[in-house]
Design an enzyme around this catalytic site. Sequence first.
Site, PDB file in Angstrom:
ATOM      1  N   SER A 125       5.134  -7.058  -1.568  1.00  0.00           N
ATOM      2  CA  SER A 125       4.683  -6.918  -0.143  1.00  0.00           C
ATOM      3  C   SER A 125       5.353  -8.407   0.415  1.00  0.00           C
ATOM      4  CB  SER A 125       3.296  -6.743  -0.046  1.00  0.00           C
ATOM      5  OG  SER A 125       2.958  -7.016   1.197  1.00  0.00           O
ATOM      6  N   ALA A 126       5.943  -8.470   1.544  1.00  0.00           N
ATOM      7  CA  ALA A 126       6.406  -9.611   2.029  1.00  0.00           C
ATOM      8  C   ALA A 126       5.748 -10.770   2.543  1.00  0.00           C
ATOM      9  CB  ALA A 126       7.565  -9.397   3.076  1.00  0.00           C
ATOM     10  N   HIS A 127       4.411 -10.159   2.845  1.00  0.00           N
ATOM     11  CA  HIS A 127       3.226 -11.365   3.682  1.00  0.00           C
ATOM     12  C   HIS A 127       2.844 -12.047   2.602  1.00  0.00           C
ATOM     13  CE1 HIS A 127      -0.573  -9.260   3.474  1.00  0.00           C
ATOM     14  NE2 HIS A 127       0.183  -8.162   3.135  1.00  0.00           N
ATOM     15  N   CYS A 161      -9.783  -7.504   1.904  1.00  0.00           N
ATOM     16  CA  CYS A 161     -10.168  -5.972   2.658  1.00  0.00           C
ATOM     17  C   CYS A 161     -11.776  -5.957   2.741  1.00  0.00           C
ATOM     18  CB  CYS A 161      -9.673  -5.055   1.591  1.00  0.00           C
ATOM     19  SG  CYS A 161      -7.978  -5.336   1.101  1.00  0.00           S
ATOM     20  N   THR A 221       0.651  -1.136  -0.056  1.00  0.00           N
ATOM     21  CA  THR A 221      -0.155   0.085  -0.020  1.00  0.00           C
ATOM     22  C   THR A 221       0.792   1.240   0.095  1.00  0.00           C
ATOM     23  OG1 THR A 221      -1.665  -1.223   1.086  1.00  0.00           O
ATOM     24  CG2 THR A 221      -1.725   1.397   1.382  1.00  0.00           C
ATOM     25  N   THR A 252      13.817   4.789  11.014  1.00  0.00           N
ATOM     26  CA  THR A 252      14.174   3.712  11.299  1.00  0.00           C
ATOM     27  C   THR A 252      13.944   2.475  10.575  1.00  0.00           C
ATOM     28  OG1 THR A 252      15.196   4.967  13.439  1.00  0.00           O
ATOM     29  CG2 THR A 252      15.644   2.559  13.235  1.00  0.00           C
TER      30      THR A 252
END
Length: 375
Positions: A199-201, A326, A72, A237
Amino acid sequence: MKKVYLDNAATTAIDPEVIEVMTQVLKEDFGNPSSTHSFGRHAKNRLELSRKMIAKALNCSSQEIIFTSGGTEAINWVLRSAVADLKVKRIISSKIEHHAVLHSLEALENEFSIRIDYVDILPNGDVNTTHLVELLSDSIPTLVSLMHVNNEIGNELDIERIARICKQHEVYFHTDTVQSVGKTMLDLQQIPIDFLAASAHKFHGPKGIGFAFVRKGIVLQPLFHGGEQEKGLRSGTESLHNIVGMAKALELSLSSLEEHKNLISGLKKYTIEQFELHFPDFKINGNPNGFYNIINILLPFSEEKSAMLLFHLDMKGIAISRGSACQSGSAKPSHVLAEFLSEADRKKPSMRISFSHFNTKEDIDYLVSELKSIA
Ligand code: PLP
């Protein structure tokens, strides 16, 4: 209770090896990558090594990968900066994109009064490329944003062809590859994409981390202002454990790609065979030759039965989705299916089944037997 997870387009289980490296970072590598002492330097090394691993996987250079909090954010950043900084006056997209794109476009249209053109969708859910070319004949500064694999129906766009069309017309091309990165090989030396979001997930990595690819030579401005992280393009960070986990997840996904692809394609084929056998009037929503891990099925059930379908399956421990995650739980119809299904078909229950290599034929058998008990 038996648990069956068939909602891998919503998110995936983290690979145990990913958890292992993440735990190690959380325990041992807690330094801030911006610190100049050894703790910081060590963290910085891990950060840059992860970037290199991701760049290598996509055959691009490390400086073209910018870490974000997920798909996103990467999408919002690229679209906004294309308008605000690259002075794009029009975005061409489609009505079947993820809301991360669609709602960003609405916001940009209101704020910058840019033109948004939506390319037509064919009856099988594919993008009408002829219409895209027609739209491109209008030569105003343009960005094309079209997704690679649709998260609801699994239709796959020929991004290499679209990227070449965009190059010919000298417009930017952004593609939402959230559903495809980690599940197919993408060679960014070969495909002239300007921007992509991942996106990693979605590929057995952690949630809340992703990246944007920004082609070398294109200068975007940051969404957030703060420190100098990510060359000032994405201050804050760095979430090192997530970044290291994402790089590991991508490496693992691509190293077993063929094996997993064969297994998952076999499961999809088996699912279709089982539906043909037990629900002969079922239909596949979208292109039947869509991406190998997603299938969207229209069931020949009455309206009353559709209302309780997902609830009943959930009670039996089966996780599937009626469309985009979603929207799950909401009564709103899928904006993707609404684009190409007939009025009558929209009233019938549709469900998205999305697989991973953790699924088995027994999972499908269980789903089919529970659906038969409802029918
Ligand atoms: N784009 C697509 C196609 C998706 O499926 C998703 C997630 O559902 C997103 C974008 C958003 O990604 P993230 O969850 O990383 O913000």
